[in-house]
Design a protein around this motif. Structure first.
Motif, PDB file in Angstrom:
ATOM      1  N   THR A   8      -5.863 -10.744   7.599  1.00 32.29           N
ATOM      2  CA  THR A   8      -5.012 -10.198   6.547  1.00 32.29           C
ATOM      3  C   THR A   8      -4.485  -8.833   6.963  1.00 32.29           C
ATOM      4  O   THR A   8      -5.239  -8.001   7.472  1.00 32.29           O
ATOM      5  CB  THR A   8      -5.812 -10.051   5.236  1.00 32.29           C
ATOM      6  N   ILE A   9      -3.201  -8.610   6.746  1.00 32.23           N
ATOM      7  CA  ILE A   9      -2.605  -7.318   7.097  1.00 32.23           C
ATOM      8  C   ILE A   9      -3.122  -6.251   6.141  1.00 32.23           C
ATOM      9  O   ILE A   9      -2.946  -6.340   4.929  1.00 32.23           O
ATOM     10  CB  ILE A   9      -1.072  -7.380   7.035  1.00 32.23           C
ATOM     11  N   GLU A  10      -3.757  -5.237   6.708  1.00 33.60           N
ATOM     12  CA  GLU A  10      -4.346  -4.151   5.928  1.00 33.60           C
ATOM     13  C   GLU A  10      -3.432  -2.928   5.884  1.00 33.60           C
ATOM     14  O   GLU A  10      -3.418  -2.180   4.913  1.00 33.60           O
ATOM     15  CB  GLU A  10      -5.700  -3.764   6.532  1.00 33.60           C
ATOM     16  N   ASP A  11      -2.671  -2.734   6.953  1.00 36.14           N
ATOM     17  CA  ASP A  11      -1.780  -1.570   7.018  1.00 36.14           C
ATOM     18  C   ASP A  11      -0.651  -1.867   7.997  1.00 36.14           C
ATOM     19  O   ASP A  11      -0.808  -2.673   8.916  1.00 36.14           O
ATOM     20  CB  ASP A  11      -2.556  -0.328   7.467  1.00 36.14           C
ATOM     21  N   GLU A  39       6.071  -9.901   5.196  1.00 37.07           N
ATOM     22  CA  GLU A  39       6.184  -9.708   3.751  1.00 37.07           C
ATOM     23  C   GLU A  39       5.629  -8.349   3.348  1.00 37.07           C
ATOM     24  O   GLU A  39       6.170  -7.672   2.486  1.00 37.07           O
ATOM     25  CB  GLU A  39       5.401 -10.790   3.012  1.00 37.07           C
ATOM     26  N   GLY A  40       4.509  -7.971   3.945  1.00 40.64           N
ATOM     27  CA  GLY A  40       3.889  -6.704   3.587  1.00 40.64           C
ATOM     28  C   GLY A  40       2.378  -6.783   3.661  1.00 40.64           C
ATOM     29  O   GLY A  40       1.796  -7.756   4.152  1.00 40.64           O
ATOM     30  N   ILE A  41       1.738  -5.751   3.158  1.00 41.02           N
ATOM     31  CA  ILE A  41       0.279  -5.675   3.161  1.00 41.02           C
ATOM     32  C   ILE A  41      -0.297  -6.812   2.318  1.00 41.02           C
ATOM     33  O   ILE A  41       0.215  -7.134   1.252  1.00 41.02           O
ATOM     34  CB  ILE A  41      -0.179  -4.303   2.628  1.00 41.02           C
ATOM     35  N   GLY A  42      -1.363  -7.418   2.826  1.00 40.29           N
ATOM     36  CA  GLY A  42      -1.987  -8.535   2.124  1.00 40.29           C
ATOM     37  C   GLY A  42      -1.593  -9.892   2.675  1.00 40.29           C
ATOM     38  O   GLY A  42      -2.207 -10.906   2.336  1.00 40.29           O
ATOM     39  N   GLN A  43      -0.586  -9.919   3.536  1.00 38.97           N
ATOM     40  CA  GLN A  43      -0.134 -11.187   4.110  1.00 38.97           C
ATOM     41  C   GLN A  43      -1.118 -11.685   5.161  1.00 38.97           C
ATOM     42  O   GLN A  43      -1.683 -10.918   5.934  1.00 38.97           O
ATOM     43  CB  GLN A  43       1.243 -11.003   4.751  1.00 38.97           C
ATOM     44  N   GLU A  44      -1.327 -12.990   5.191  1.00 32.23           N
ATOM     45  CA  GLU A  44      -2.127 -13.612   6.242  1.00 32.23           C
ATOM     46  C   GLU A  44      -1.252 -13.760   7.489  1.00 32.23           C
ATOM     47  O   GLU A  44      -0.095 -14.165   7.390  1.00 32.23           O
ATOM     48  CB  GLU A  44      -2.628 -14.985   5.796  1.00 32.23           C
ATOM     49  N   ARG A 181       7.288  -3.099   2.322  1.00 26.46           N
ATOM     50  CA  ARG A 181       6.122  -3.499   3.115  1.00 26.46           C
ATOM     51  C   ARG A 181       4.824  -2.952   2.535  1.00 26.46           C
ATOM     52  O   ARG A 181       3.748  -3.520   2.730  1.00 26.46           O
ATOM     53  CB  ARG A 181       6.268  -2.990   4.550  1.00 26.46           C
ATOM     54  N   ALA A 182       4.918  -1.821   1.841  1.00 24.08           N
ATOM     55  CA  ALA A 182       3.718  -1.178   1.306  1.00 24.08           C
ATOM     56  C   ALA A 182       3.136  -1.937   0.114  1.00 24.08           C
ATOM     57  O   ALA A 182       2.006  -1.686  -0.296  1.00 24.08           O
ATOM     58  CB  ALA A 182       4.036   0.258   0.896  1.00 24.08           C
ATOM     59  N   VAL A 183       3.907  -2.864  -0.437  1.00 25.35           N
ATOM     60  CA  VAL A 183       3.441  -3.645  -1.587  1.00 25.35           C
ATOM     61  C   VAL A 183       2.619  -4.825  -1.089  1.00 25.35           C
ATOM     62  O   VAL A 183       3.040  -5.560  -0.197  1.00 25.35           O
ATOM     63  CB  VAL A 183       4.635  -4.158  -2.422  1.00 25.35           C
ATOM     64  N   LYS A 184       1.447  -5.020  -1.656  1.00 26.59           N
ATOM     65  CA  LYS A 184       0.605  -6.146  -1.257  1.00 26.59           C
ATOM     66  C   LYS A 184       1.263  -7.456  -1.683  1.00 26.59           C
ATOM     67  O   LYS A 184       1.637  -7.632  -2.838  1.00 26.59           O
ATOM     68  CB  LYS A 184      -0.787  -6.027  -1.881  1.00 26.59           C
ATOM     69  N   ALA A 185       1.394  -8.371  -0.728  1.00 28.07           N
ATOM     70  CA  ALA A 185       2.138  -9.610  -0.956  1.00 28.07           C
ATOM     71  C   ALA A 185       1.540 -10.464  -2.068  1.00 28.07           C
ATOM     72  O   ALA A 185       2.258 -11.172  -2.773  1.00 28.07           O
ATOM     73  CB  ALA A 185       2.203 -10.413   0.347  1.00 28.07           C
TER      74      ALA A 185
END
Length: 203
Positions: A8-11, A39-44, A181-185
């Protein structure tokens, strides 16, 4: 040797991302074109990796497809082209465009990449041209398109809508993309909600 990472993308930064893999955060340098697709933070995300071991650090470079990784390895096999320069070339051109530039002897196009001069561009063409086949280039482009579609979820359209809306409100495109991008997907359901959350990062 780390062949790939899936997590998961953390940053996300200007030229890298932090991937949370089972609670361990891996910083991975990636091409700009990959960052633009996220998509942004939270994306797999799954990235294929190249590990550079230096005296002072171990650096991971990540790519969306095996094809991108293979091209990166060919680039750094050219004398005078290091991993960061290779990443810069793929950020500026992308794998398919680089192939066509090599086959077309378009040194000027390759030299537009940061830190790449005319002589290095010619050397890249000289050393890579015999390794590339035109028919194979078209086939690999089709395969790469399919892999990218599978690797990046349908949320990319939502991201584009939100970025365009922010630009219409007067924000710069780079600033807008960074805010989105800073928004968690996984916290938004549609582009309108994504826009509202992104605006919070602009304040």
């Amino acid at each position: 040797m780390i062949a790939f990472l899936k997590g998961t993308i953390e940053d996300i930064t200007e030229n890298s991302l932090v991937l949370d893999v089972n609670g361990i955060g891996y910083e991975v340098l990636v091409p700009g074109q990959l960052l633009d697709m996220l998509e942004g933070i939270g994306q797999e995300l799954k990235v294929y990796t190249y590990m550079q071991v230096r005296e002072d650090a171990v650096v991971l470079f990540g790519f969306l497809t095996r094809d991108d990784l293979a091209m990166f390895k060919m680039l750094i096999g050219v004398n005078g082209v290091g991993p960061k320069a290779g990443l810069g070339i793929l950020s500026a051109l992308g794998t398919e465009e680089l192939r066509f530039a090599v086959l077309a002897d378009d040194a000027k196009r390759i030299a537009k990449a940061p830190g790449i001069g005319a002589k290095t561009a010619q050397k890249i063409i000289l050393e890579l041209k015999d390794k590339l086949d035109l028919a194979e280039v078209f086939e690999q482009k089709l395969n790469a398109d399919r892999q990218q579609e599978a690797a990046v979820s349908a949320g990319s359209g939502m991201v584009q809508d939100a970025v365009e809306a922010l630009v219409a409100l007067g924000y710069g495109s780079t600033e807008a993309l960074r805010a989105v991008r800073a928004v968690k997907a996984d916290t938004v359901a549609d582009s309108e909600q994504l826009l509202k959350e992104a605006l919070k990062h602009m304040l």
